[in-house]
Design a protein around this motif. Structure first.
Motif, short mmCIF file in Angstrom:
data_model
loop_
_atom_site.label_atom_id
_atom_site.label_comp_id
_atom_site.label_asym_id
_atom_site.label_seq_id
_atom_site.Cartn_x
_atom_site.Cartn_y
_atom_site.Cartn_z
N LYS B 202 0.83 -1.20 0.00
CA LYS B 202 0.00 0.00 0.00
C LYS B 202 0.87 1.26 0.00
N GLU B 204 0.13 4.37 0.37
CA GLU B 204 -0.15 5.33 1.43
C GLU B 204 0.65 5.01 2.69
N GLU B 205 0.67 3.73 3.04
CA GLU B 205 1.41 3.32 4.24
C GLU B 205 2.89 3.57 4.07
N SER B 208 3.52 7.13 4.66
CA SER B 208 3.28 7.72 5.98
C SER B 208 4.20 7.20 7.07
N LYS B 232 4.04 9.74 -4.06
CA LYS B 232 3.21 8.56 -4.24
C LYS B 232 3.19 8.15 -5.72
N GLU B 479 -10.81 1.52 -4.50
CA GLU B 479 -9.91 1.71 -3.37
C GLU B 479 -10.75 1.71 -2.11
N ALA B 502 -4.10 4.67 -5.08
CA ALA B 502 -3.52 5.01 -3.79
C ALA B 502 -4.48 5.84 -2.96
N GLY B 503 -5.63 6.18 -3.55
CA GLY B 503 -6.65 6.84 -2.74
C GLY B 503 -6.58 8.35 -2.78
N THR B 504 -5.76 8.91 -3.67
CA THR B 504 -5.72 10.35 -3.81
C THR B 504 -6.22 10.69 -5.20
#
Ligand code: ADP
Ligand code: MG
Lengths: 304, 506
Positions: B202, B204-205, B208, B232, B479, B502-504
């Motif tokens: 993932k 995002e992980e 972060s 990302k 997602e 990636a959710g963005t």
């Protein structure tokens, strides 16, 4: 050696010995076929004992209390009643598993005790033969008796029925839609679902067939041998049937041989003791070893 | 703790399993006190590399240095002695024992041959407090949630005084809140001087939690980046691969899209773990088009496909196939409505112990001509199988071999043959080329295009972006159970999809 000779001789060496072996093989074979059908669907039915009792009770009720029928109607009806009794007793855990996901090992085991106690209650109470000093039911009407096939022995027609059913079960598993579905569910339940097989329905049908076969074992004992409902008319045939089915490799024809082998061991126990003073428990130890070894092999195969 | 000191260095690691090279000349180094992300798609070789470091696999070649000393790690026991602990995706615990017993299992103590449970309890309590890992030491493992069981696994490692902690996709089993707690725990670990390797797919992980990221693809290291200096989008590109191979293109014979074959409206479904896995998903698939659902694995694709095919209950919303409402219909009903289904794992569609004849008849065996009055017609089944095997080019000596003996590609061909040789209007294909070799992959992609050109509607779920881009007419991105965007293939590119995955949102 002398002991084994005695065992073989007693089991097959005389007409009567052979007949007695087959008399014992009959319930083992029928119940073993029932277990085979269930196990092929990976339904761990260890309730064949209870299904035998359910079949025996139903056969006794029909054989004793329905009167005025000719044998050609009464006998089939009695046998059929046995099958229905077993089927109903198998249907319960099948339904519970299929619809409510209740573990079948627990339910089938528990239902054994329920029905065995029920049989005891019946012959001590409502079905007790008042004329007799001991607690047994009255005799079945002669029209409901399975005829003797070999004169002057206890070899009854139920044995022929059992042998014929072995072939029928083979055909069922290999050649019919139901059998195909039973095997599919047993081998890979997820694939069965993906391919649209109705798994719950298959499990229920499996247990109807499985229970009916064991129920027939009970009917054959009652209508072919005892001609009454007696206390503990099955000395654990339903449990031995699990070993018989596994030893027969869950193949109906294999189950025929396995049931005869176990029957010979059961009968041979006495003969061996007489001939070589081998204590009966030793026979049971041999039997137990066979069961453990066969089950171990079976489950290793399946999980591997 | 001083940074930049290298605590683990793996050099030129190569590892093959039979035909597949899981790790191909990988070099990787872990610095003291850092959180190092290992990023890559499923099958990239992340777990294999870490299993080698943990002593579970031996590398075919390459060497490992721990604290600048070359080591031959042949068992987890040795790894632990060197201060390396690993928490696997699948936990290694005894469910019938308590947390405490699991933690001390296999350890020596001062009071042998007796167990020092009092001392152990005390120590465990201290660790729990320090690392904010709350678990009841007397609880039985089987009573615990997955998140708790993961904490136990981490405690096991900490109890053994490791200084290097490897976490293999730790968040895949966690709820978002549990994941936050895990991240907090990881930060405590590094503050106390430990180094952490964090495996994930993932983006995002990776962004972060990590200090540096090493990206793996197809068993090779693509790049190592300092997290604060990358984006990302760059990681997405590295992970998926720049050079998308447009070997097959669907431009040829673009038939105009036909009538709506599948209509999904505000669909919701719940995962096995009880969380909402498909969230208000709506889309349509027309006859003669391939609609792709792209996304990182585990974002609700499995549940979506199962809900569509009757294998999982629909919580709310509607599924309409060819004008017929099939919401919560049984799989058989859906199948008979003209839906083909290629499940994500071909072993879920085949009975290994059955012959190809039986497997190919699995879906229609109860209908004529395969059976009549409940009795199978074996000869018809056999002939039909022979024809299908020839038509779909299944490589097998004959039709009576057991399905389990076939190669992956041929198994998948058998599944596709069965699911597409009956009259279908809609084909739902989940990862149809996963785990296949190039040849089989090529063949199956070609087949999907052929079916599309014949007017069949196809829903293709895949994590392979090159597959999505080369086959689909329209692309949806999923997602966390939501559809993040829809685009025609002409508007799509890897970067755009990668960001959505990636959710963005773009
Ligand atoms: N024990 C094994 N036997 C055979 N193949 C394996 C084994 N472990 C991993 N593989 C293969 O190696 C490749 C990399 O797997 P893995 O390291 O688990 O990837 P990741 O953890 O990145 O998802 C995959 O193709 C996988 O099928
Ligand atoms: Mg992995």
């Amino acid at each position: 050696m002398q002991a084994y000779g005695a065992l073989v001789y007693s089991a097959f060496g005389s007409v009567n010995g052979f007949a007695e072996t087959m008399v014992k093989a009959c319930p083992l074979l029928l119940a073993g076929l029932g277990v085979t059908v269930a196990f092929r669907a990976r339904f761990w039915n260890i309730g064949a004992e209870g299904q035998i009792y359910a079949g025996g009770i139903m056969a006794a009720v029909v054989g004793i209390y329905i009167t005025g029928l000719p044998a050609v109607v009464h006998l089939p009806l009695t046998v059929l009643a046995g099958a229905v009794g077993g089927a109903l007793w198998g249907l319960v855990p099948g339904y519970l598993k299929a619809r409510l996901k209740v573990n079948e090992v627990i339910t089938t085991l528990m239902l054994n005790y329920v029905i065995i106690l029920l049989a005891g209650y019946l012959i001590h109470g409502p079905m007790r033969d008042r004329a007799s000093g001991i607690t047994i039911s009255p005799q079945l009407l002669q029209t409901a008796w399975l005829p003797t096939v070999i004169p002057r022995t206890r070899f009854h027609a139920g044995i022929l029925l059992a042998l014929a059913l072995a072939v029928v079960v083979y055909w069922l598993l290999e050649r019919t839609v139901l059998g195909f579905q039973i095997r599919t569910v047993g081998e890979n339940e997820r694939a069965a679902r993906v391919a649209g097989v109705r798994v719950g329905r298959t499990i229920i049908l499996t247990m109807i067939v499985s229970g009916a076969l064991a129920g027939l074992a009970g009917a054959a004992e009652v209508a072919g041998l005892q001609h009454r409902l007696v206390d503990e008319f099955s000395p654990g045939y339903g449990f031995l049937a699990v070993a018989v089915a596994l030893l027969g490799n869950l193949h109906p024809i294999g189950v025929v041989f396995a049931s005869v082998l176990f029957a010979a061991l059961l009968n041979g126990a006495d003969a061996m003791q007489r001939a070589a003073s081998v204590p009966v428990p030793v026979i049971f130890v041999i039997e137990g070893l066979v069961i453990v070894l066969v089950s171990a092999r079976f489950f290793r195969q399946r999980s591997g | 703790m001083q940074r930049d000191a290298v605590v683990v260095s793996m050099e030129g690691i190569t590892k093959s399993f039979g035909g597949t090279t899981a790790n191909d000349d990988i070099s990787f180094c872990l610095e003291a006190g850092e959180i190092h992300g290992l990023l890559g798609e499923n099958g990239a070789g992340k777990t294999t590399l870490m299993n080698i470091l943990y002593g579970l696999h031996r590398p075919d070649s390459g060497c490992i240095l721990v604290n600048q000393v070359e080591r031959n790690i042949t068992s987890p026991h040795e790894a632990i002695a060197l201060g390396i602990g690993m928490v696997h995706q699948h936990f290694m615990q005894v469910p019938t024992l308590t947390v405490l017993d699991n933690v001390i299992l296999g350890l020596r103590n001062a009071r042998e041959p007796l167990l020092d449970r009092e001392g152990a309890r005390q120590r465990l309590g201290e660790l729990s407090a320090t690392y904010q890992l709350d678990v009841d030491p007397e609880a039985y493992i089987w009573q615990l949630s997955v998140g708790d069981r993961q904490r136990v696994e981490i405690l096991k490692a900490l109890y053994r005084d490791v200084s290097i902690l490897i976490l293999d996709e730790p968040t895949s089993v966690l709820t978002p809140q549990e994941a936050e707690e895990l991240f907090a725990m990881i930060r405590v670990c590094v503050n106390r001087g430990m180094s952490v390797i964090f495996i994930t797919h993932k983006l995002e992980e990776a962004m972060s939690i990590t200090d540096r990221v090493t990206v793996l693809r197809d068993g090779r290291v693509v790049a190592t980046r300092v997290t604060s200096e990358t984006t990302k989008a760059e990681l997405a590109r590295l992970m998926v691969g720049r050079e998308v191979l447009f070997r097959l293109s669907n431009d040829a014979a673009r038939s105009p899209a036909g009538p709506v074959a599948l209509e999904v409206e505000r669909l919701r479904a719940i995962s096995d773990r009880g969380v909402l896995a498909v969230r208000d998903v709506s889309f349509q698939v027309h006859g003669g088009e391939i609609v792709g659902i792209a996304g990182v694995d585990g974002n609700g694709q499995t549940e979506l496909v199962q809900a569509l095919t009757g294998l999982r209950p629909v919580e709310s919303g509607r599924v309409v196939v060819d004008g017929v409402d099939l919401t919560n219909a049984a799989p058989q009903r859906i199948l008979r409505q003209g839906v083909g289904h290629i499940p994500e794992d071909f072993d879920d569609a085949l009975v290994g112990a059955f012959t190809l004849v039986e497997n190919l008849a699995l879906d229609l065996h109860y209908t004529p001509p395969f059976s009549r009055w409940g009795v199978l017609n074996r000869e018809v089944m056999r002939q039909s199988a022979q024809q299908v095997i020839a038509r779909y080019d299944v490589r097998t000596p004959h039709e009576r071999v057991k399905a389990r003996t076939l190669s992956g590609g041929n198994k998948q061909k058998v599944v596709i043959a069965r699911e597409t040789s009956r009259a279908i209007k809609l084909l739902i294909a989940a990862h149809p080329t996963r785990g296949l070799d190039i040849g089989a992959e090529e063949y199956i992609r070609g087949l999907l295009l052929e079916l599309r050109n014949a007017g069949i509607a196809i829903l293709l779920v895949s994590t392979k972006l090159d597959e999505i881009l080369s086959l689909c007419d329209r692309i949806l991105v999923i997602e966390k159970g939501r559809l993040m965007g829809e685009m025609a293939r002409s508007e799509a590119d890897i970067e755009k999809i990668g960001l959505l995955m990636a959710g963005t949102g773009a």
